[in-house]
Motif scaffolding. Structure first.
Motif, mmCIF file in Angstrom:
data_model
loop_
_atom_site.group_PDB
_atom_site.id
_atom_site.type_symbol
_atom_site.label_atom_id
_atom_site.label_comp_id
_atom_site.label_asym_id
_atom_site.label_seq_id
_atom_site.Cartn_x
_atom_site.Cartn_y
_atom_site.Cartn_z
ATOM 1 N N THR A 1 4.124 13.779 -17.060
ATOM 2 C CA THR A 1 4.818 14.671 -16.080
ATOM 3 C C THR A 1 5.722 13.976 -15.580
ATOM 4 O O THR A 1 6.789 14.831 -14.988
ATOM 5 C CB THR A 1 3.471 15.303 -15.294
ATOM 6 N N GLY A 2 5.809 12.859 -14.998
ATOM 7 C CA GLY A 2 6.536 12.052 -14.285
ATOM 8 C C GLY A 2 7.935 11.772 -15.026
ATOM 9 O O GLY A 2 8.897 11.955 -14.385
ATOM 10 N N ILE A 3 7.775 11.577 -16.426
ATOM 11 C CA ILE A 3 9.108 11.498 -16.919
ATOM 12 C C ILE A 3 9.832 12.785 -17.310
ATOM 13 O O ILE A 3 11.079 12.830 -17.209
ATOM 14 C CB ILE A 3 8.811 10.656 -18.534
ATOM 15 N N HIS A 4 9.033 13.897 -17.261
ATOM 16 C CA HIS A 4 9.593 15.067 -17.364
ATOM 17 C C HIS A 4 10.512 15.343 -16.212
ATOM 18 O O HIS A 4 11.421 15.705 -16.205
ATOM 19 C CB HIS A 4 8.627 16.251 -17.640
ATOM 20 N N ASN A 5 9.850 15.199 -14.862
ATOM 21 C CA ASN A 5 10.702 15.477 -13.783
ATOM 22 C C ASN A 5 11.610 14.622 -13.622
ATOM 23 O O ASN A 5 12.553 14.932 -12.962
ATOM 24 C CB ASN A 5 9.616 15.240 -12.359
ATOM 25 N N THR A 6 11.509 13.252 -14.021
ATOM 26 C CA THR A 6 12.714 12.325 -13.801
ATOM 27 C C THR A 6 13.842 12.652 -14.629
ATOM 28 O O THR A 6 14.968 12.642 -14.355
ATOM 29 C CB THR A 6 12.150 10.997 -14.271
ATOM 30 N N TYR A 7 13.511 13.058 -16.010
ATOM 31 C CA TYR A 7 14.448 13.621 -16.819
ATOM 32 C C TYR A 7 15.399 14.810 -16.411
ATOM 33 O O TYR A 7 16.573 14.862 -16.135
ATOM 34 C CB TYR A 7 14.048 13.776 -18.342
ATOM 35 N N LYS A 8 14.619 15.792 -15.660
ATOM 36 C CA LYS A 8 15.080 17.023 -15.110
ATOM 37 C C LYS A 8 15.950 16.593 -13.891
ATOM 38 O O LYS A 8 17.052 16.849 -13.889
ATOM 39 C CB LYS A 8 13.948 17.680 -14.577
ATOM 40 N N TRP A 9 15.712 15.338 -13.088
ATOM 41 C CA TRP A 9 16.607 14.867 -11.955
ATOM 42 C C TRP A 9 17.929 14.240 -12.589
ATOM 43 O O TRP A 9 19.011 14.636 -12.088
ATOM 44 C CB TRP A 9 15.710 14.042 -11.235
#
Length: 317
Positions: free
Chosen positions: A295-303
């Motif tokens: 979940t954290g990597i998904h959010n970071t990639y989106k940012w």
């Protein structure tokens, strides 16, 4: 801290950690946050820091300011990483003590522990063995900060606490390929390789294991520390889970949608073979992380996708 009007100085509030702490405290209703950019206040300059504390007199200081970088940057600029971090933290610690701050939270790094420390790494393993040579300067500076906070607690009974997070990632991370850490570097490499339809070349063998913590979880740990009576002076803050660099690469590749090959350059250094923190001392106080790695990597990639055109290459003197 029930008093939401307390004056809180977040040193390094523009960085990944400081900005996460700022966002959370604002969300929690703290209305008296202070931040200064490096142009407004040079934390390396003792007289400037003293004048700032004389003027503002913060109640709480959160030290999220540091000179940071990955293996390449630390190897190329060992004196810079050692000296600038010593200057920043010494000035903040001394001014916070001198002007009677209620609480000082020092944020360090898991690299303070010996390279071959028993796993998982406990707080008491500090100074029991040799450090990882590739970031020794940074680690020695952070060890000095931990010891300064411990000494102030012993000598003066002041509420100075050190939190040692594991490898962090999240919004406002450094994605510069010359100076970034492994996870943001992989995000950028896989994204650019996806666009160009190329293979991705990564350093090392992929065999080391690493633990990762989302920066918003660290901000929550800082908030927890602000509002708790901490009996100890040093606490590890991690996720208690680890992943091999190879599996991390494959996870990021899948999240980004890169279809090409991953090439491992075994002539490049791996760094520490394993670095899992024992965060049980902190967990026993009642805090636990909330954001899982995928979940954290998904959010970071989106940012990253929203900010990539604004990301600049970092140059070192």
């Amino acid at each position: 801290m029930k008093n939401k009007d307390l004056k809180i100085f977040i040193a390094g509030h523009k960085g990944m950690v400081g900005s996460a702490v700022w966002r959370l405290l604002e969300k929690k209703g703290y209305s008296n946050l202070i931040g200064r950019s490096s142009k407004e206040l040079d934390l390396r300059n003792q007289s400037d820091v003293i004048r700032f504390f004389e003027l503002e007199k913060p109640d709480i200081v959160i030290d999220a300011a540091a000179k940071v970088g990955g293996i390449w940057a630390n190897q190329q600029h060992p004196y810079t990483f050692l000296m600038e971090n010593l200057q920043i933290q010494n000035n903040l610690i001394e001014a916070s003590y001198r002007f009677g701050c209620e609480k000082f939270i020092f944020l360090g790094s898991s690299c303070i522990y010996p390279k071959f420390a028993p796993q998982p790494i406990k707080e008491e393993y500090l100074l029991t063995g040799a450090l990882e040579p590739t970031n020794e300067g940074y680690a020695i500076a952070k060890i000095a900060g931990v010891k300064a906070c411990e000494a102030i607690r012993k000598q003066y009974g002041k509420d100075f606490v050190s939190l040692m997070p594991t490898n962090l990632y999240g919004p406002f991370d450094n994605f510069d390929l010359q100076s970034s850490h492994v996870l943001p570097a992989m995000i950028r490499k896989f994204h650019e390789a996806k666009v160009k339809k190329e293979a991705v070349e990564l350093w090392g063998s992929g065999t080391p294991f690493r633990e990762f913590l989302h920066v918003d979880d660290l901000a929550d740990a800082v908030y927890f520390t602000m509002n708790s009576n901490m009996e100890g002076h040093l606490y590890n803050v991690g996720s208690a889970t680890e992943i091999s660099i190879k599996n991390l690469a494959e996870l990021i590749q899948r999240i980004i949608g890169h279809q090409g090959e991953i090439l491992w350059d075994s002539s490049k250094p791996d760094g520490t073979p394993r670095k899992l923190m024992d965060s049980s001392r902190f967990f026993e106080l009642g805090w636990k992380p909330k954001i899982d790695l995928e979940t954290g990597i998904h959010n970071t990639y989106k940012w990253f996708l929203g900010k990539r055109d604004q990301l600049k290459e970092v140059k070192y003197k």
